[in-house]
Motif scaffolding. Sequence first.
Motif, PDB file in Angstrom:
ATOM      1  N   LEU A   9       0.854  -1.145   0.000  1.00  0.00           N
ATOM      2  CA  LEU A   9       0.000   0.000   0.000  1.00  0.00           C
ATOM      3  C   LEU A   9       0.874   1.170   0.000  1.00  0.00           C
ATOM      4  CD1 LEU A   9      -2.230  -1.012   2.752  1.00  0.00           C
ATOM      5  CD2 LEU A   9      -2.554  -0.712   0.413  1.00  0.00           C
ATOM      6  N   LEU A  10       1.018   1.749  -1.131  1.00  0.00           N
ATOM      7  CA  LEU A  10       2.139   2.600  -1.146  1.00  0.00           C
ATOM      8  C   LEU A  10       1.787   3.966  -1.572  1.00  0.00           C
ATOM      9  CD1 LEU A  10       5.069   3.128  -1.839  1.00  0.00           C
ATOM     10  CD2 LEU A  10       4.279   2.621  -4.048  1.00  0.00           C
ATOM     11  N   VAL A  11       2.723   4.784  -1.509  1.00  0.00           N
ATOM     12  CA  VAL A  11       2.903   5.883  -2.369  1.00  0.00           C
ATOM     13  C   VAL A  11       1.973   7.022  -2.136  1.00  0.00           C
ATOM     14  CG1 VAL A  11       3.143   6.617  -4.671  1.00  0.00           C
ATOM     15  CG2 VAL A  11       3.497   4.276  -4.147  1.00  0.00           C
ATOM     16  N   ALA A  12       2.282   7.809  -1.205  1.00  0.00           N
ATOM     17  CA  ALA A  12       1.611   9.101  -1.134  1.00  0.00           C
ATOM     18  C   ALA A  12       2.665  10.131  -1.472  1.00  0.00           C
ATOM     19  CB  ALA A  12       1.127   9.316   0.271  1.00  0.00           C
ATOM     20  N   THR A  13       2.438  10.872  -2.499  1.00  0.00           N
ATOM     21  CA  THR A  13       3.408  11.889  -2.874  1.00  0.00           C
ATOM     22  C   THR A  13       2.759  13.242  -2.720  1.00  0.00           C
ATOM     23  OG1 THR A  13       4.265  10.432  -4.564  1.00  0.00           O
ATOM     24  CG2 THR A  13       4.896  12.736  -4.690  1.00  0.00           C
ATOM     25  N   LEU A  14       3.342  14.056  -1.904  1.00  0.00           N
ATOM     26  CA  LEU A  14       2.802  15.401  -1.722  1.00  0.00           C
ATOM     27  C   LEU A  14       3.812  16.352  -2.308  1.00  0.00           C
ATOM     28  CD1 LEU A  14       0.753  17.157  -0.597  1.00  0.00           C
ATOM     29  CD2 LEU A  14       1.852  17.109   1.557  1.00  0.00           C
ATOM     30  N   HIS A  15       3.383  17.118  -3.286  1.00  0.00           N
ATOM     31  CA  HIS A  15       4.352  17.860  -4.081  1.00  0.00           C
ATOM     32  C   HIS A  15       3.865  19.295  -4.189  1.00  0.00           C
ATOM     33  CE1 HIS A  15       7.528  17.744  -7.055  1.00  0.00           C
ATOM     34  NE2 HIS A  15       6.773  18.451  -7.852  1.00  0.00           N
ATOM     35  N   LEU A 139      -4.971  15.840  -7.863  1.00  0.00           N
ATOM     36  CA  LEU A 139      -4.923  14.648  -7.018  1.00  0.00           C
ATOM     37  C   LEU A 139      -5.248  13.430  -7.860  1.00  0.00           C
ATOM     38  CD1 LEU A 139      -4.843  13.785  -3.878  1.00  0.00           C
ATOM     39  CD2 LEU A 139      -7.282  13.510  -4.188  1.00  0.00           C
ATOM     40  N   SER A 140      -4.342  12.466  -7.884  1.00  0.00           N
ATOM     41  CA  SER A 140      -4.728  11.191  -8.479  1.00  0.00           C
ATOM     42  C   SER A 140      -4.508  10.142  -7.408  1.00  0.00           C
ATOM     43  CB  SER A 140      -3.951  10.895  -9.752  1.00  0.00           C
ATOM     44  OG  SER A 140      -2.582  11.038  -9.544  1.00  0.00           O
ATOM     45  N   MET A 141      -5.500   9.277  -7.299  1.00  0.00           N
ATOM     46  CA  MET A 141      -5.495   8.321  -6.199  1.00  0.00           C
ATOM     47  C   MET A 141      -6.131   7.049  -6.712  1.00  0.00           C
ATOM     48  SD  MET A 141      -7.147   9.263  -2.582  1.00  0.00           S
ATOM     49  CE  MET A 141      -7.489   8.108  -1.301  1.00  0.00           C
ATOM     50  N   GLY A 142      -5.550   5.904  -6.415  1.00  0.00           N
ATOM     51  CA  GLY A 142      -6.158   4.678  -6.907  1.00  0.00           C
ATOM     52  C   GLY A 142      -5.500   3.437  -6.349  1.00  0.00           C
ATOM     53  N   ASN A 143      -6.027   2.286  -6.765  1.00  0.00           N
ATOM     54  CA  ASN A 143      -5.545   0.998  -6.293  1.00  0.00           C
ATOM     55  C   ASN A 143      -5.389   0.055  -7.475  1.00  0.00           C
ATOM     56  OD1 ASN A 143      -5.855   1.334  -3.228  1.00  0.00           O
ATOM     57  ND2 ASN A 143      -7.851   1.963  -3.985  1.00  0.00           N
ATOM     58  N   HIS A 187       4.827   0.814 -13.087  1.00  0.00           N
ATOM     59  CA  HIS A 187       3.427   1.251 -12.974  1.00  0.00           C
ATOM     60  C   HIS A 187       3.304   2.395 -11.961  1.00  0.00           C
ATOM     61  CE1 HIS A 187      -0.988   0.696 -12.973  1.00  0.00           C
ATOM     62  NE2 HIS A 187      -0.907   0.906 -11.665  1.00  0.00           N
ATOM     63  N   ILE A 188       3.968   2.223 -10.801  1.00  0.00           N
ATOM     64  CA  ILE A 188       3.889   3.250  -9.750  1.00  0.00           C
ATOM     65  C   ILE A 188       4.639   4.506 -10.155  1.00  0.00           C
ATOM     66  CG2 ILE A 188       4.704   3.773  -7.395  1.00  0.00           C
ATOM     67  CD1 ILE A 188       2.019   2.201  -7.742  1.00  0.00           C
ATOM     68  N   ILE A 211      -1.151  -5.803  -4.061  1.00  0.00           N
ATOM     69  CA  ILE A 211      -2.033  -4.639  -4.169  1.00  0.00           C
ATOM     70  C   ILE A 211      -1.195  -3.387  -3.957  1.00  0.00           C
ATOM     71  CG2 ILE A 211      -3.978  -3.359  -3.184  1.00  0.00           C
ATOM     72  CD1 ILE A 211      -5.233  -5.929  -2.366  1.00  0.00           C
ATOM     73  N   ILE A 212      -1.278  -2.477  -4.919  1.00  0.00           N
ATOM     74  CA  ILE A 212      -0.563  -1.211  -4.802  1.00  0.00           C
ATOM     75  C   ILE A 212      -1.592  -0.092  -4.704  1.00  0.00           C
ATOM     76  CG2 ILE A 212       0.975   0.409  -5.944  1.00  0.00           C
ATOM     77  CD1 ILE A 212       2.617  -1.905  -5.438  1.00  0.00           C
ATOM     78  N   ASN A 213      -1.439   0.716  -3.693  1.00  0.00           N
ATOM     79  CA  ASN A 213      -2.307   1.879  -3.510  1.00  0.00           C
ATOM     80  C   ASN A 213      -1.436   3.111  -3.688  1.00  0.00           C
ATOM     81  OD1 ASN A 213      -2.458   3.849  -0.971  1.00  0.00           O
ATOM     82  ND2 ASN A 213      -4.488   3.581  -1.817  1.00  0.00           N
ATOM     83  N   TYR A 214      -1.927   4.100  -4.429  1.00  0.00           N
ATOM     84  CA  TYR A 214      -1.091   5.291  -4.615  1.00  0.00           C
ATOM     85  C   TYR A 214      -1.926   6.552  -4.475  1.00  0.00           C
ATOM     86  CZ  TYR A 214      -3.280   5.308  -9.169  1.00  0.00           C
ATOM     87  OH  TYR A 214      -4.227   5.325 -10.158  1.00  0.00           O
TER      88      TYR A 214
END
Length: 421
Positions: A9-15, A139-143, A187-188, A211-214
């Motif tokens: 469950l990954l990847v929150a990028t705040l930019h 904001l893009s967010m998905g699984n 993909h990520i 499962i990858i969450n971003y």
Amino acid sequence: MKAILPLCLLVATLHLTVPSLTQTDHHSAESQSTDLQDQHPHEGGALESCQQIVPSNTDFAFRFYRQATTQEPVKNIFFSPVSISSAFALLALGSRATSQAQVLQGLGFNLTNTREEEIHNGFHHLLLLLTHPGSQVQLSMGNTLFMDKHLKPLKTFLKDIRKLYKGEVVSSNFQNSTEAKKEINDHIKNKTHGNINQILKDLDQNTLMVIINYIYFKAYWENPFNVKGTHKDYFHVNAKTSVEVKMMTRDGFYKTYSDRKLSCEVVQIPYKGDVAALFILPNEGKMKQLEDSLTKDTVSKWEKSLERRRIEVYIPKLFISGTYDLKKMFMNLGVTDVFSDRADLSGITGKPDVKVSNAAHKALLKIHENGTEAAAVTGTDFLPHSVPPVVKFNRPFLLLIIDQYTHSIFFMGKIVNPTEK
């Protein structure tokens, strides 16, 4: 023996860097799927549905924060609670029996008060509202579920994750773990606009599903800081240690609140759009007291008590990240079955012999002036010739980034040392 499902469950990028929203950002947001376009972002029914889950999500954010701070009491903390919650809710969709109940309870839901269907509908509407096109926040967010090509997901599961969680399933060749790992990392990288290049370092030989969450978030201060005002200064990590930082400063009108009971200053700094950052500065020696008092009622009280006044605020430029082993943290929250041979994930493939082997979450935070000198001049408040009170974030502080419309916490963190990579 259960087959293994690493849940990354990954990847929150705040930019927060670019001076202005480009046309391409706007168009890429607008070209999102048609079901988002059909959905008016401020539709009453959607908000009502969200309200079923937002209080539990907020409780979960603070429980997760306590786990993180227990594991690393003197380190920076940064994560996306809404991102972690949505990914585990998706896992609950494919879980059955005790496995499912544990996941939903771990996320803070009381299953006697809230039906499973209401939880999934709540997440569906929350994701629609948070990612609506035309917003000034990008904001893009998905699984994404990567599944061994020999496993066939149930059609109902595929339909539900697409509809409820904007999820997708990608068939992968896990027999060739090098190839599968590259596919997942690429993909990520693509989904986070190149901000996170590697989420998986290695894959277990028995892996059948990942499962990858971003979440990728990019926003711009409503009033940028003037680059000319940024200067070198000291940040006091603790009584013995100070580090040199680049300190941004701005004299302007902000909503603030002095919480005398919790001995802290709260300053709200808005982004363009419906999102604002709450910076919370405890008095010397009061961080632990503040952390122990973090609840949704505390934050709600702060938000209601904020009053607009002129201050001179100092905030360090930041680029920090947080990486978490979610398996360990969720097991501490009582979610144990999905990680063991007792796992029942038959809602995903129709077969009960799959378990989650690991789960990871990574979040990045970048805070920057994000204004050119010219933009900063046009964004200056008209100020009288008096000297305003100074609020200086030059010792450990807390940060909440909150969607103002749904009251969801996008990101939560504690900045102990802004220079720590």
